[in-house]
Write a protein that holds these residues in place. Structure first.
Motif, PDB file in Angstrom:
ATOM      1  N   ARG A  96      70.484  68.717 -89.144  1.00  0.00           N
ATOM      2  CA  ARG A  96      71.718  68.072 -89.078  1.00  0.00           C
ATOM      3  C   ARG A  96      72.751  69.095 -89.251  1.00  0.00           C
ATOM      4  O   ARG A  96      73.753  68.865 -88.543  1.00  0.00           O
ATOM      5  CB  ARG A  96      71.565  67.117 -90.444  1.00  0.00           C
ATOM      6  N   TYR A  97      72.611  70.128 -90.151  1.00  0.00           N
ATOM      7  CA  TYR A  97      73.627  71.016 -90.184  1.00  0.00           C
ATOM      8  C   TYR A  97      73.942  71.919 -88.826  1.00  0.00           C
ATOM      9  O   TYR A  97      75.120  71.723 -88.422  1.00  0.00           O
ATOM     10  CB  TYR A  97      73.113  72.068 -91.338  1.00  0.00           C
ATOM     11  N   TYR A  98      72.952  72.184 -88.230  1.00  0.00           N
ATOM     12  CA  TYR A  98      73.226  72.890 -87.027  1.00  0.00           C
ATOM     13  C   TYR A  98      73.795  71.803 -85.713  1.00  0.00           C
ATOM     14  O   TYR A  98      74.747  72.392 -85.173  1.00  0.00           O
ATOM     15  CB  TYR A  98      72.029  73.826 -86.366  1.00  0.00           C
ATOM     16  N   LEU A  99      73.280  70.783 -85.715  1.00  0.00           N
ATOM     17  CA  LEU A  99      73.683  69.768 -84.637  1.00  0.00           C
ATOM     18  C   LEU A  99      75.179  69.573 -84.998  1.00  0.00           C
ATOM     19  O   LEU A  99      76.110  69.352 -84.127  1.00  0.00           O
ATOM     20  CB  LEU A  99      72.857  68.733 -84.747  1.00  0.00           C
ATOM     21  N   THR A 100      75.563  69.505 -86.344  1.00  0.00           N
ATOM     22  CA  THR A 100      76.992  69.280 -86.638  1.00  0.00           C
ATOM     23  C   THR A 100      78.003  70.249 -86.439  1.00  0.00           C
ATOM     24  O   THR A 100      78.916  69.913 -85.890  1.00  0.00           O
ATOM     25  CB  THR A 100      76.996  68.783 -88.390  1.00  0.00           C
ATOM     26  N   GLN A 101      77.538  71.400 -86.743  1.00  0.00           N
ATOM     27  CA  GLN A 101      78.266  72.522 -86.274  1.00  0.00           C
ATOM     28  C   GLN A 101      78.345  72.741 -84.943  1.00  0.00           C
ATOM     29  O   GLN A 101      79.650  73.085 -84.413  1.00  0.00           O
ATOM     30  CB  GLN A 101      77.441  73.964 -86.731  1.00  0.00           C
ATOM     31  N   LEU A 102      77.483  72.551 -83.996  1.00  0.00           N
ATOM     32  CA  LEU A 102      77.499  72.303 -82.630  1.00  0.00           C
ATOM     33  C   LEU A 102      78.524  71.348 -82.213  1.00  0.00           C
ATOM     34  O   LEU A 102      79.236  71.634 -81.244  1.00  0.00           O
ATOM     35  CB  LEU A 102      76.150  72.091 -81.953  1.00  0.00           C
ATOM     36  N   MET A 103      78.299  70.318 -82.804  1.00  0.00           N
ATOM     37  CA  MET A 103      79.266  69.020 -82.246  1.00  0.00           C
ATOM     38  C   MET A 103      80.820  69.380 -82.601  1.00  0.00           C
ATOM     39  O   MET A 103      81.593  68.969 -82.099  1.00  0.00           O
ATOM     40  CB  MET A 103      78.880  67.723 -82.888  1.00  0.00           C
ATOM     41  N   ASN A 104      80.811  69.928 -83.725  1.00  0.00           N
ATOM     42  CA  ASN A 104      82.384  70.094 -84.182  1.00  0.00           C
ATOM     43  C   ASN A 104      82.917  71.223 -83.482  1.00  0.00           C
ATOM     44  O   ASN A 104      83.991  71.027 -83.225  1.00  0.00           O
ATOM     45  CB  ASN A 104      82.254  70.391 -85.695  1.00  0.00           C
ATOM     46  N   THR A 105      82.121  72.147 -82.983  1.00  0.00           N
ATOM     47  CA  THR A 105      82.965  73.209 -81.976  1.00  0.00           C
ATOM     48  C   THR A 105      83.168  72.729 -80.635  1.00  0.00           C
ATOM     49  O   THR A 105      83.935  73.095 -79.780  1.00  0.00           O
ATOM     50  CB  THR A 105      82.113  74.658 -82.098  1.00  0.00           C
ATOM     51  N   THR A 106      82.078  71.638 -80.357  1.00  0.00           N
ATOM     52  CA  THR A 106      82.314  71.155 -79.039  1.00  0.00           C
ATOM     53  C   THR A 106      83.369  70.021 -78.796  1.00  0.00           C
ATOM     54  O   THR A 106      84.097  69.872 -77.765  1.00  0.00           O
ATOM     55  CB  THR A 106      80.741  70.627 -78.265  1.00  0.00           C
ATOM     56  N   LEU A 107      83.088  69.251 -79.612  1.00  0.00           N
ATOM     57  CA  LEU A 107      83.943  67.992 -79.669  1.00  0.00           C
ATOM     58  C   LEU A 107      85.228  68.181 -80.541  1.00  0.00           C
ATOM     59  O   LEU A 107      84.760  67.759 -82.027  1.00  0.00           O
ATOM     60  CB  LEU A 107      83.380  66.880 -79.885  1.00  0.00           C
ATOM     61  N   ILE A 108      86.235  68.576 -80.419  1.00  0.00           N
ATOM     62  CA  ILE A 108      87.442  68.838 -81.189  1.00  0.00           C
ATOM     63  C   ILE A 108      88.204  67.201 -81.300  1.00  0.00           C
ATOM     64  O   ILE A 108      88.797  66.815 -80.468  1.00  0.00           O
ATOM     65  CB  ILE A 108      88.392  69.726 -80.749  1.00  0.00           C
ATOM     66  N   SER A 109      87.984  66.770 -82.690  1.00  0.00           N
ATOM     67  CA  SER A 109      88.482  65.253 -82.734  1.00  0.00           C
ATOM     68  C   SER A 109      88.578  65.235 -84.037  1.00  0.00           C
ATOM     69  O   SER A 109      88.006  65.505 -85.133  1.00  0.00           O
ATOM     70  CB  SER A 109      87.372  64.508 -81.762  1.00  0.00           C
ATOM     71  N   ASP A 110      89.519  63.971 -84.366  1.00  0.00           N
ATOM     72  CA  ASP A 110      89.722  63.574 -85.882  1.00  0.00           C
ATOM     73  C   ASP A 110      88.596  62.785 -86.159  1.00  0.00           C
ATOM     74  O   ASP A 110      88.305  62.381 -87.385  1.00  0.00           O
ATOM     75  CB  ASP A 110      91.012  62.864 -86.088  1.00  0.00           C
ATOM     76  N   PHE A 111      88.038  61.960 -85.117  1.00  0.00           N
ATOM     77  CA  PHE A 111      86.786  61.223 -85.373  1.00  0.00           C
ATOM     78  C   PHE A 111      85.508  61.636 -85.524  1.00  0.00           C
ATOM     79  O   PHE A 111      85.239  62.765 -84.880  1.00  0.00           O
ATOM     80  CB  PHE A 111      86.514  60.116 -83.701  1.00  0.00           C
ATOM     81  N   PRO A 112      84.821  61.330 -86.552  1.00  0.00           N
ATOM     82  CA  PRO A 112      83.618  61.972 -86.836  1.00  0.00           C
ATOM     83  C   PRO A 112      82.351  61.770 -85.866  1.00  0.00           C
ATOM     84  O   PRO A 112      81.455  61.200 -86.403  1.00  0.00           O
ATOM     85  CB  PRO A 112      83.288  61.455 -88.274  1.00  0.00           C
TER      86      PRO A 112
END
Length: 131
Positions: A21-37
């Protein structure tokens, strides 16, 4: 199976799931820049889909030891998905007055995660029966 061993095997699965979860979240946060989680949404959908597949494999087809069932279904998928993060992100949106965004977040997580689990069960059964 002893209580201590049960806690240990669930902990092993939880460590793997939380790390994923941590690594997927980090990947998504750097890939998808958005205010929506989106990262929380994606891990919840993925974890629910995986849980659906694992339920079929573990409970309906495989004869795994109870320790492995607990490790995968409770530890791994339980810590991969995250109801607490969904709750905190939604409360944050509400506290900033973003009621519709919070409602949309909750609705998407619930509907898509339940759908993903159902699809996982259906696909798991389909692929296991066709073999």
């Amino acid at each position: 199976m002893s209580g201590l061993f049960t806690i240990f095997v669930i902990g092993v699965g939880a460590t793997i799931g939380a790390s994923m979860r941590y690594y997927l979240t980090q990947l998504m946060n750097t890939t998808l820049i958005s205010d929506f989680p989106y990262s929380t949404l994606i891990v919840n959908i993925l974890g629910s889909f995986l849980a659906g597949i694992l339920v079929v494999i573990i409970l309906e087809r495989a004869t795994l030891h109870e320790a492995y069932r607990l490790m995968l279904l409770i530890g791994l998928t339980g810590s991969l998905t995250t109801m607490s993060t969904l709750s905190l992100e939604s409360i944050k949106m509400i506290s900033f007055g973003n009621y519709s965004q919070a409602g949309f977040n909750i609705l998407l997580n619930i509907v898509l995660s339940l759908s993903a689990a159902g699809i996982g069960v259906v696909l798991g059964r389909y692929f296991l029966i066709s073999q």
